[in-house]
Design a protein around this motif. Structure first.
Motif, PDB file in Angstrom:
ATOM      1  N   LYS A  24      16.841  37.895  11.615  1.00 39.04           N
ATOM      2  CA  LYS A  24      18.052  38.428  10.979  1.00 39.04           C
ATOM      3  C   LYS A  24      18.273  37.774   9.615  1.00 39.04           C
ATOM      4  N   ILE A  25      18.273  36.454   9.597  1.00 40.34           N
ATOM      5  CA  ILE A  25      18.537  35.728   8.350  1.00 40.34           C
ATOM      6  C   ILE A  25      17.459  36.023   7.316  1.00 40.34           C
ATOM      7  N   ALA A  26      16.208  36.069   7.739  1.00 31.48           N
ATOM      8  CA  ALA A  26      15.103  36.324   6.806  1.00 31.48           C
ATOM      9  C   ALA A  26      15.242  37.691   6.147  1.00 31.48           C
ATOM     10  N   LEU A  27      15.528  38.719   6.921  1.00 31.18           N
ATOM     11  CA  LEU A  27      15.656  40.065   6.357  1.00 31.18           C
ATOM     12  C   LEU A  27      16.905  40.212   5.490  1.00 31.18           C
ATOM     13  N   GLU A  28      17.973  39.556   5.858  1.00 30.62           N
ATOM     14  CA  GLU A  28      19.224  39.676   5.108  1.00 30.62           C
ATOM     15  C   GLU A  28      19.255  38.821   3.843  1.00 30.62           C
ATOM     16  N   THR A  29      18.340  37.862   3.723  1.00 26.98           N
ATOM     17  CA  THR A  29      18.377  36.974   2.554  1.00 26.98           C
ATOM     18  C   THR A  29      17.124  37.030   1.681  1.00 26.98           C
ATOM     19  N   SER A  30      15.973  37.292   2.261  1.00 26.43           N
ATOM     20  CA  SER A  30      14.725  37.339   1.482  1.00 26.43           C
ATOM     21  C   SER A  30      13.775  38.363   2.088  1.00 26.43           C
ATOM     22  N   GLU A  31      14.203  39.603   2.075  1.00 25.27           N
ATOM     23  CA  GLU A  31      13.482  40.692   2.738  1.00 25.27           C
ATOM     24  C   GLU A  31      12.044  40.837   2.259  1.00 25.27           C
ATOM     25  N   LEU A  32      11.838  40.932   0.955  1.00 22.71           N
ATOM     26  CA  LEU A  32      10.486  41.193   0.447  1.00 22.71           C
ATOM     27  C   LEU A  32       9.535  40.028   0.713  1.00 22.71           C
ATOM     28  N   GLU A  33      10.015  38.815   0.592  1.00 24.61           N
ATOM     29  CA  GLU A  33       9.175  37.654   0.914  1.00 24.61           C
ATOM     30  C   GLU A  33       8.797  37.648   2.388  1.00 24.61           C
ATOM     31  N   THR A  34       9.736  38.036   3.233  1.00 20.57           N
ATOM     32  CA  THR A  34       9.477  38.088   4.672  1.00 20.57           C
ATOM     33  C   THR A  34       8.424  39.141   4.988  1.00 20.57           C
ATOM     34  N   LEU A  35       8.587  40.344   4.421  1.00 19.78           N
ATOM     35  CA  LEU A  35       7.642  41.427   4.698  1.00 19.78           C
ATOM     36  C   LEU A  35       6.258  41.137   4.136  1.00 19.78           C
ATOM     37  N   ALA A  36       6.196  40.308   3.087  1.00 16.43           N
ATOM     38  CA  ALA A  36       4.897  39.963   2.500  1.00 16.43           C
ATOM     39  C   ALA A  36       4.034  39.160   3.481  1.00 16.43           C
ATOM     40  N   ILE A  37       4.660  38.434   4.377  1.00 18.32           N
ATOM     41  CA  ILE A  37       3.877  37.648   5.343  1.00 18.32           C
ATOM     42  C   ILE A  37       3.834  38.297   6.728  1.00 18.32           C
ATOM     43  N   ALA A  38       4.654  39.334   6.943  1.00 20.47           N
ATOM     44  CA  ALA A  38       4.717  39.997   8.256  1.00 20.47           C
ATOM     45  C   ALA A  38       3.534  40.938   8.439  1.00 20.47           C
ATOM     46  N   LYS A  39       3.215  41.219   9.685  1.00 22.65           N
ATOM     47  CA  LYS A  39       2.200  42.220  10.042  1.00 22.65           C
ATOM     48  C   LYS A  39       2.931  43.498  10.409  1.00 22.65           C
ATOM     49  N   ASN A  40       2.475  44.627   9.852  1.00 25.42           N
ATOM     50  CA  ASN A  40       3.126  45.888  10.189  1.00 25.42           C
ATOM     51  C   ASN A  40       2.369  46.623  11.281  1.00 25.42           C
ATOM     52  N   PHE A  41       3.082  47.517  11.974  1.00 26.41           N
ATOM     53  CA  PHE A  41       2.496  48.287  13.062  1.00 26.41           C
ATOM     54  C   PHE A  41       3.321  49.548  13.292  1.00 26.41           C
ATOM     55  N   TYR A  42       2.728  50.496  13.991  1.00 22.97           N
ATOM     56  CA  TYR A  42       3.460  51.683  14.446  1.00 22.97           C
ATOM     57  C   TYR A  42       3.522  51.643  15.957  1.00 22.97           C
ATOM     58  N   GLY A  43       4.588  52.122  16.522  1.00 23.94           N
ATOM     59  CA  GLY A  43       4.651  52.197  17.974  1.00 23.94           C
ATOM     60  C   GLY A  43       5.920  51.666  18.556  1.00 23.94           C
ATOM     61  N   TRP A  44       5.948  51.588  19.830  1.00 23.60           N
ATOM     62  CA  TRP A  44       6.999  51.337  20.794  1.00 23.60           C
ATOM     63  C   TRP A  44       8.138  52.199  20.512  1.00 23.60           C
TER      64      TRP A  44
END
Length: 129
Positions: free
Chosen positions: A109-129
């Motif tokens: 929650k805090i990561a997305l609300e304060t530094s979204e793009l930096e968080t997504l730069a290190i996250a793995k994306n996926f489709y599903g569930w």
């Protein structure tokens, strides 16, 4: 040691192992309870109502304004939500360490609300569930 001593030792050993397991479980349950309590303290009233009723809450990204749904869990539990409420791309990112569910969701929650793009730069994306 005679036979009786061996039998007593065996039962004592079983008793100790069971006691340790029960103690460990009670500690884990306490950690989970505290983690969810901490998370709930950081949620807005609307997010808290979502979480209590549906098992997830939504946040708005700090940089793009994208809505994200964070469901109860520790990994692969974040999804983008479009204007129609449909789920889109999933994101997987977790903090380092062995944290419990409430703590992980709070970090997300805090990561997305304060530094979204930096968080997504290190996250793995996926489709599903």
């Amino acid at each position: 040691m005679n036979e009786i001593d061996l039998v007593n030792f065996h039962y004592l050993s079983l008793f100790r192992r069971r006691a340790c397991r029960l103690f460990y479980r009670s500690c884990q349950e306490e950690r989970r309870r505290k983690g969810l309590c901490l998370l709930r303290g950081w949620l807005t009233p609307q997010q808290r109502a979502q979480f209590d009723g549906k098992g997830y809450f939504e946040v708005v990204g700090s940089d793009t304004g994208t809505r994200y749904r964070i469901r109860h869990g520790t990994s692969a539990n974040v999804r983008e939500v479009d204007a129609s409420g449909r789920l889109g791309m999933g994101w997987c990112f977790v903090p380092v360490g062995e944290l419990i569910e409430g703590d992980v969701m709070l970090v997300q929650k805090i990561a997305l609300e304060t530094s979204e793009l930096e968080t997504l730069a290190i996250a793995k994306n996926f489709y599903g569930w």
